[in-house]
Design an enzyme around this catalytic site. Structure first.
Site, PDB file in Angstrom:
ATOM      1  N   ARG A 180      42.843  46.919  37.515  1.00 48.26           N
ATOM      2  CA  ARG A 180      43.440  46.651  36.203  1.00 48.26           C
ATOM      3  C   ARG A 180      42.920  47.685  35.196  1.00 48.26           C
ATOM      4  O   ARG A 180      43.653  48.238  34.412  1.00 48.26           O
ATOM      5  CB  ARG A 180      43.077  45.244  35.738  1.00 48.26           C
ATOM      6  CG  ARG A 180      44.148  44.240  36.091  1.00 48.26           C
ATOM      7  CD  ARG A 180      43.766  42.888  35.636  1.00 48.26           C
ATOM      8  NE  ARG A 180      42.405  42.555  36.112  1.00 48.26           N
ATOM      9  CZ  ARG A 180      41.868  41.351  36.052  1.00 48.26           C
ATOM     10  NH1 ARG A 180      42.538  40.374  35.539  1.00 48.26           N
ATOM     11  NH2 ARG A 180      40.663  41.117  36.507  1.00 48.26           N
ATOM     12  N   ARG A 240      40.410  37.416  49.892  1.00 46.02           N
ATOM     13  CA  ARG A 240      40.926  36.056  50.058  1.00 46.02           C
ATOM     14  C   ARG A 240      42.243  36.123  50.813  1.00 46.02           C
ATOM     15  O   ARG A 240      43.099  36.981  50.541  1.00 46.02           O
ATOM     16  CB  ARG A 240      41.181  35.389  48.690  1.00 46.02           C
ATOM     17  CG  ARG A 240      39.936  34.955  47.955  1.00 46.02           C
ATOM     18  CD  ARG A 240      39.233  33.775  48.643  1.00 46.02           C
ATOM     19  NE  ARG A 240      38.057  33.333  47.917  1.00 46.02           N
ATOM     20  CZ  ARG A 240      36.806  33.779  48.126  1.00 46.02           C
ATOM     21  NH1 ARG A 240      36.560  34.666  49.079  1.00 46.02           N
ATOM     22  NH2 ARG A 240      35.797  33.307  47.419  1.00 46.02           N
ATOM     23  N   GLU A 269      42.716  28.775  56.167  1.00 44.93           N
ATOM     24  CA  GLU A 269      41.454  28.835  56.906  1.00 44.93           C
ATOM     25  C   GLU A 269      41.070  27.404  57.247  1.00 44.93           C
ATOM     26  O   GLU A 269      41.148  26.559  56.367  1.00 44.93           O
ATOM     27  CB  GLU A 269      40.357  29.482  56.054  1.00 44.93           C
ATOM     28  CG  GLU A 269      40.602  30.964  55.868  1.00 44.93           C
ATOM     29  CD  GLU A 269      39.561  31.671  55.002  1.00 44.93           C
ATOM     30  OE1 GLU A 269      38.540  31.041  54.667  1.00 44.93           O
ATOM     31  OE2 GLU A 269      39.783  32.836  54.661  1.00 44.93           O
ATOM     32  N   HIS A 288      35.934  34.407  58.179  1.00 42.69           N
ATOM     33  CA  HIS A 288      35.359  34.430  56.822  1.00 42.69           C
ATOM     34  C   HIS A 288      33.829  34.491  56.867  1.00 42.69           C
ATOM     35  O   HIS A 288      33.134  33.573  56.418  1.00 42.69           O
ATOM     36  CB  HIS A 288      35.829  33.207  56.015  1.00 42.69           C
ATOM     37  CG  HIS A 288      35.773  33.435  54.532  1.00 42.69           C
ATOM     38  ND1 HIS A 288      36.653  32.870  53.644  1.00 42.69           N
ATOM     39  CD2 HIS A 288      34.935  34.187  53.774  1.00 42.69           C
ATOM     40  CE1 HIS A 288      36.351  33.244  52.407  1.00 42.69           C
ATOM     41  NE2 HIS A 288      35.305  34.053  52.464  1.00 42.69           N
TER      42      HIS A 288
HETATM   43  C1  DGY Z   1      32.498  34.690  48.479  1.00 49.04           C
HETATM   44  O1  DGY Z   1      31.307  34.653  48.150  1.00 49.04           O
HETATM   45  O2  DGY Z   1      33.411  34.577  47.671  1.00 49.04           O
HETATM   46  C2  DGY Z   1      32.771  34.889  49.926  1.00 49.04           C
HETATM   47  O3  DGY Z   1      34.088  34.881  50.214  1.00 49.04           O
HETATM   48  C3  DGY Z   1      32.023  33.868  50.763  1.00 49.04           C
HETATM   49  O4  DGY Z   1      30.834  34.371  51.112  1.00 49.04           O
END
Ligand code: DGY
Length: 327
Positions: A180, A240, A269, A288
């Site tokens: 951004r 994510r 997930e 993850h």
């Molecule tokens: C976070 O900290 O956001 C990670 O995805 C998990 O460790």
């Protein structure tokens, strides 16, 4: 001060409960790794003053309104998209989080996924287990090289910068990025070049996501976007799972719109074992584990506990998402 009660929503590294107990808090710790059901979480939070929680705890608007008495929500993660920050602001609840301490571990995960994907490592490992290692084939199992390729970073913050550093050091990769706002400091340190989103898509040999999940990034990497990438590109997501559209990614991989994908995050997930991505040659998936090292998880636990302790003992929270509520 009467003894404050802190709820730990699951089994965190023991140091968190230890620090809180030593600082005089009454600590309720869940004894299993399994997340609490939402109703149980709602009910338990009602009798506590503070919460130490993490990604899969749904701290939505309703939850916060029903638990407006909370003094603090301390998130064990750098991402906090599971928490309704606007509602926390309305209720004046500070939200802590754990940046910095997980930067290296997460960048290592992205870097590892990039190499593993470029050489089809997970697929080839599975093919040995399936009994398919026959003889040396000069034209088979071929990956692609990373040397001097272009790394595109979407979201050049702390983790993106560490990923870029690794890629430059190991492969002399050229670094381009889109944010951004420009990150002049990282531009100087990494020789990174700011480009438009379209240029990022068109020029990246490896495109690695290091942005937050929010209204702007949710579902952003969809069919239209994959179509603008190089057919030889490797897509890496350690941010994510909701930032990419999974069906569109499968289509893009099947139709050669991108070459491969390395994912530490999926949607949903956990990923179901029959997901077609798990059987694709140029795809590597992890469950993850970006921050999952002994050292990093321990530092995250300390920071999450310290954010709570600091709020009450007036030293201040080290990392707070919404400092405005503390004024
Ligand atoms: C976070 O900290 O956001 C990670 O995805 C998990 O460790």
């Amino acid at each position: 001060m009467s003894q404050k009660k802190i709820l730990l929503t699951r089994r965190f590294p023991a140091i968190a409960a230890q620090m809180l107990s030593e600082a005089g808090f009454s600590v309720s710790t869940r004894q299993t790794d399994e997340p609490m059901m939402h109703d149980e979480l709602l009910q338990k939070a009602a009798s506590h003053n503070g919460l130490l929680c993490t990604l899969s705890d749904k701290i939505n608007g309703d939850f916060i309104r029903q638990n407006a008495h909370l003094d603090v929500i301390s998130q064990f993660a750098v991402g906090y998209d599971n928490i309704d920050i606007a509602e926390a602001n309305s209720q004046g609840i500070p939200v802590g989080y754990t940046p910095d301490v997980l930067t290296d571990a997460t960048a290592d995960t992205a870097f590892g996924l990039m190499i593993a994907t470029s050489r089809k490592m997970f697929y080839l490992h599975k093919s040995i287990i399936a009994g398919n290692w026959t003889y040396f084939k000069p034209n088979s199992n071929l990956g692609v090289e990373l040397k001097s390729k272009t790394l595109g970073i979407f979201g050049l913050g702390r983790i993106g910068a560490e990923m870029a550093k690794r890629c430059k050091g190991a492969y002399n990769m050229k670094v381009i990025y889109h944010n951004r706002n420009r990150n002049i400091e990282a531009e100087k340190a990494l020789g990174a070049t700011y480009v438009s989103f379209e240029e990022l898509l068109a020029n990246s040999d490896v495109l690695s996501l290091h942005c937050a999940l929010n209204e702007q990034t949710k579902g952003l990497f969809n069919q239209k976007v994959f179509e603008k990438m190089k057919p030889s590109a490797i897509f890496i997501n350690t941010a994510r799972g909701l930032i990419h559209n999974e069906a569109d990614m499968i289509e893009a991989l099947n139709n050669g719109k991108i070459w491969g994908a390395g994912l530490d995050v999926t949607n949903p997930e956990p990923m179901k074992p029959d997901n077609p991505l798990l059987r694709m040659e140029n795809v590597c998936i992890l469950p993850h584990i970006g921050s999952a090292t002994v050292e990093t998880r321990s530092e995250m636990a300390k920071l999450a506990a310290q954010n709570i302790i600091g709020l009450y003992n007036k030293q201040g929270m080290q990392h707070v998402v919404n400092p405005e509520v503390l004024k």
